[in-house]
Design an enzyme around this catalytic site. Sequence first.
Site, mmCIF file in Angstrom:
data_model
loop_
_atom_site.group_PDB
_atom_site.id
_atom_site.type_symbol
_atom_site.label_atom_id
_atom_site.label_comp_id
_atom_site.label_asym_id
_atom_site.label_seq_id
_atom_site.Cartn_x
_atom_site.Cartn_y
_atom_site.Cartn_z
ATOM 1 N N HIS B 79 -42.222 -15.143 -20.712
ATOM 2 C CA HIS B 79 -41.661 -16.338 -20.064
ATOM 3 C C HIS B 79 -40.490 -16.869 -20.894
ATOM 4 O O HIS B 79 -39.414 -17.139 -20.366
ATOM 5 C CB HIS B 79 -42.742 -17.416 -19.913
ATOM 6 N N ASP B 108 -7.695 -13.942 -13.589
ATOM 7 C CA ASP B 108 -8.981 -13.268 -13.806
ATOM 8 C C ASP B 108 -9.361 -13.433 -15.268
ATOM 9 O O ASP B 108 -8.627 -14.052 -16.034
ATOM 10 C CB ASP B 108 -8.876 -11.777 -13.448
ATOM 11 N N TRP B 144 -41.894 -15.548 -28.276
ATOM 12 C CA TRP B 144 -40.500 -15.089 -28.140
ATOM 13 C C TRP B 144 -39.816 -15.009 -29.497
ATOM 14 O O TRP B 144 -38.838 -14.306 -29.665
ATOM 15 C CB TRP B 144 -39.721 -15.983 -27.171
ATOM 16 N N SER B 172 -24.609 -7.500 -24.254
ATOM 17 C CA SER B 172 -24.050 -8.152 -23.074
ATOM 18 C C SER B 172 -23.471 -9.521 -23.436
ATOM 19 O O SER B 172 -22.350 -9.858 -23.046
ATOM 20 C CB SER B 172 -25.145 -8.293 -22.018
ATOM 21 N N SER B 173 -24.229 -10.297 -24.211
ATOM 22 C CA SER B 173 -23.754 -11.634 -24.579
ATOM 23 C C SER B 173 -22.482 -11.566 -25.405
ATOM 24 O O SER B 173 -21.560 -12.354 -25.206
ATOM 25 C CB SER B 173 -24.813 -12.364 -25.404
ATOM 26 N N HIS B 256 -31.383 -21.059 -34.292
ATOM 27 C CA HIS B 256 -30.952 -22.432 -34.133
ATOM 28 C C HIS B 256 -29.606 -22.553 -33.441
ATOM 29 O O HIS B 256 -29.498 -23.281 -32.458
ATOM 30 C CB HIS B 256 -31.021 -23.269 -35.407
ATOM 31 N N GLU B 258 -28.533 -20.568 -31.430
ATOM 32 C CA GLU B 258 -28.849 -20.155 -30.053
ATOM 33 C C GLU B 258 -29.196 -21.354 -29.169
ATOM 34 O O GLU B 258 -28.801 -21.402 -28.010
ATOM 35 C CB GLU B 258 -30.014 -19.150 -30.082
ATOM 36 N N TYR B 260 -28.017 -24.225 -29.352
ATOM 37 C CA TYR B 260 -26.770 -24.906 -28.980
ATOM 38 C C TYR B 260 -25.943 -24.057 -28.025
ATOM 39 O O TYR B 260 -25.193 -24.585 -27.213
ATOM 40 C CB TYR B 260 -25.991 -25.325 -30.229
ATOM 41 N N SER B 271 -19.521 -33.445 -18.612
ATOM 42 C CA SER B 271 -18.266 -34.149 -18.859
ATOM 43 C C SER B 271 -17.266 -33.944 -17.727
ATOM 44 O O SER B 271 -16.243 -34.617 -17.668
ATOM 45 C CB SER B 271 -17.635 -33.682 -20.175
ATOM 46 N N HIS B 305 -35.321 -25.947 -40.366
ATOM 47 C CA HIS B 305 -36.183 -27.034 -39.876
ATOM 48 C C HIS B 305 -37.248 -26.491 -38.918
ATOM 49 O O HIS B 305 -38.144 -27.225 -38.524
ATOM 50 C CB HIS B 305 -35.375 -28.182 -39.254
ATOM 51 N N HIS B 306 -37.135 -25.231 -38.538
ATOM 52 C CA HIS B 306 -38.214 -24.609 -37.768
ATOM 53 C C HIS B 306 -39.320 -24.111 -38.687
ATOM 54 O O HIS B 306 -40.314 -23.564 -38.220
ATOM 55 C CB HIS B 306 -37.681 -23.417 -36.959
ATOM 56 N N THR B 331 -24.146 -35.842 -31.447
ATOM 57 C CA THR B 331 -24.803 -35.810 -30.137
ATOM 58 C C THR B 331 -24.824 -37.208 -29.543
ATOM 59 O O THR B 331 -24.573 -37.400 -28.350
ATOM 60 C CB THR B 331 -26.232 -35.256 -30.265
ATOM 61 N N LYS B 334 -21.569 -38.155 -27.982
ATOM 62 C CA LYS B 334 -21.392 -37.612 -26.629
ATOM 63 C C LYS B 334 -22.088 -38.490 -25.597
ATOM 64 O O LYS B 334 -21.515 -38.827 -24.567
ATOM 65 C CB LYS B 334 -21.936 -36.182 -26.547
ATOM 66 N N ARG B 453 -49.771 -25.266 -29.736
ATOM 67 C CA ARG B 453 -49.139 -24.516 -28.647
ATOM 68 C C ARG B 453 -49.653 -23.079 -28.660
ATOM 69 O O ARG B 453 -50.308 -22.653 -29.608
ATOM 70 C CB ARG B 453 -47.620 -24.549 -28.784
#
Lengths: 373, 528
Positions: B79, B108, B144, B172-173, B256, B258, B260, B271, B305-306, B331, B334, B453
């Site tokens: 998932h 293009d 994951w 791909s990314s 991390h 990722e 963002y 915006s 921090h993870h 943040t 914004k 979790r």
Amino acid sequence: MKPLWALLAMLSLPASAESQLNLTKGVTEVSNRVYDLHMTIFYICCAIGVVVFGLMFISMIRHRKSKNPKPANFHENVKVEIAWTIIPLLILVGMAIPATTTLIAMEDTSEADVTIQVTGSQWKWHYKYFENDVEFFSRLATQQEQINNKFTKSENYLLEVDRPLVIPTDRKVRFLVTSDDVIHSWWVPDFAVKKDANPGFINETWTKVDEPGIYRGQCAELCGKDHGFMPVVVIAKEPAEYEKWITDIEAKQEAARQREQELLSMEMSKEELMDLGEKVYNSTCAACHQPNGQGVNGVFPALAGSGVAVDPEAKSKHIDIVVNGVSGTAMQAFGQQLSMQELAAVITYERNAWGNETGDLIQAADINKVMNQ
Amino acid sequence: MSTAVEATHHDAHHDHKPSGIGRWLFTTNHKDIGSMYLLFSLTMFFVGGAMAMVIRAELFQPGLQLVDPHFFNQMTTVHGLVMIFGAVMPAFTGLANWMVPMMIGAPDMALPRMNNWSFWILPFAFMILLGSLFMEGGGPAFGWTAYAPLSTSYSSDSTALFVFSVHIMGISSIMGAINVIVTIMNMRAPGMNYMKMPLFVWTWFITAFLLIAVMPVLAGAVTMMLTDKYFGTSFFDAAGGGDPVMYQHIFWFFGHPEVYIMILPSFGIISAIIPAFTRKRLFGYSSMVYATAAIALLSFLVWAHHMFTTGMPVFAELFFMYCTMLIAVPTGVKVFNWVATMWKGSMTFETPMLFALAFVILFTIGGFSGLMLAITPVDFQYHDTYFVVAHFHYVLVTGAIFSVMAAAYYWLPKWTGHMYDSTLAKTHFWTSVISVNVLFFPMHFAGLAGMPRRIPDYATQFADVNQITSIGGFAFGLSQLIFLWVVIKCVKGGEKADAKPWEGAEGLEWTVPSPAPYHTFEKPPKVD
């Protein structure tokens, strides 16, 4: 209706100390500080939320097209923008100061009175007291039938163990946390203690419990199939009671070790071995190899009708696997977890149950030979 | 007469599309590729959603009723992977493909053939990943994040397929990101300098650099996993001199930034939408750009921090706590800018705006729980509980996914040439926004009360909270079928859309007719 009421209760309830919907205050000085810190940050966030969302809703009501057809023209204001960079920064500094002092207190493991090594493995905890000659395993005590919804669930469903850890109150207890296989995490919310158990490395943490009682927690790091079934139960006793408990258990464990040595020269009958073996198998091995010995395809090998368990030549290899485990796989070393008698019985059982017909009887002496090689 | 005929003929030729399956297989057209990305993302959203439904159904009450714990772990793992790499990231890439060239006045993407490749390898990556679920021993079941040694010594053989599919997703990314950067640097219309670019273009520009910086790190981490498992190396095995915590450092150095990658383009979308429906220019354009860049830079300094509970030295914990807290500042800027944009505006509440407003509020709630998680001593209690699950679903579902929906409603008229059914769309919004909160809000409480979790069964004290959560989950899942219905209906027909269907919308994409012709801006527009 029950869930709906619970939801309403949740939304209307300010996070109060007694509520099961908030962080526990816990029973240590550190856990109280953590709780206070949690509430402080929570209230600050709420206050900021009220201001920001409030302004948004005022805009949505007063500055909608029907009320305010001509939009204003401003789109920049350096002073305002600097202000809302500096002010949050100051708020953060305000939060960081208590957080820093609390963290430094939490990480100070020096000058402990009692040291206990906590070792995680799939899926049980092993506790070893450094000051005394005491060590034991602690496993989930909830019956499989409750988990499978066949029996009614007990009060402490999934949060009960066969042998809880016992610690003294009013003493600094240091935990050395490590692991046998994968990463686990030893967590007791009431102590605000959560530390990862990393294989091959030792982490330190500590607690000093104020009130005697039973405190429950769980493994908090995904550690495989039975991650949800790895509770932590700690009983805190007054120092005098603790001393009594530890000397008792020390004497009991010593007596058991002596009995074990005496048993080495005794032969058990097939019936005795199979009976005891079935019990040990169901409590220790069935989680992976399944009660019918079929295993799980591709994950845990089958024992019924295949492999070492049916090969008459592989008797000593079978003993070796159960006693010493297979490194790099989920198969643990059970040599320290079970008595020699239990090991002998379970191996006998595996070699003669589910249609396996090796006829081999394993005795405690055979196990002793492998263990002392 | 003849000139008129010629002109018509010329125009017709101009918008000529290749026909048949070949149009889609071999296309180099940014709009077709964008559509394929979006369609793929929507498909994966439903695949990943179906897995979430399995999880919520199992957790509906305590005890094991539907699936065994091993399969439960496969569901949570896949998932996560499907939603991150299959739904959210391709959705943003699809939007970038469609909108970046149109917003900067380019005909293009700069590297159209690579664009075709970067899309077409994706379905194969996911066929491999999803196929691994049917292998003996099941698919990946280690979360994951794939922490070693659970993912190395203790995993099934589907790990090889997991690693291979992650490699393909990463390739791909990276190709997509290179394309975005080259397009933005080289193909802007004359007069469009960097500080005139729409914010969506800016945020994607920064995101693309993040992607190029961190996807190889992920590739490295999973390759080490692969060699540890199959070729006898010991990167993460303490018995051979390795360190399992090193895996986490490498993984989160990717992981991390990722997160963002999955939110910066949202900032760009919001915006664009808020000024359009407020009929007022975006407040603080330049501080928005600087804030985005600041967030991107800070995202490289906060990975640990993870990992506060892994046993880091106290000074490392303090450093990562301070850096993480700092992210709240840009943040916050914004969010304040969006609120200031609304202030004294002339607001209307079409569906894209509704999603954008919900984004601002709910993403901010996710930000608050993020700030709470940043405080190390308290994180010890929150870590690996449902509080974290609540936090990242607020930022990823009501953040990233809501912004994608806002974008879809905002630009659907441009893509299809039709207005969508606004009543249905608003129904979709209201059912989604209510159910998503019933789904994720109670998770905060479950986490605080002590529910870890990734557990398939839980203590009875968490029963009520989980029941509510599951009901919210089913409702949210069903609500998304309305979205599917709106999109299909809009593609098939509906009221004709003007070139600029939204009164306050600004940008070059609204200067071309709706639906956007197959070829746009063959002559670059002039921007002043």
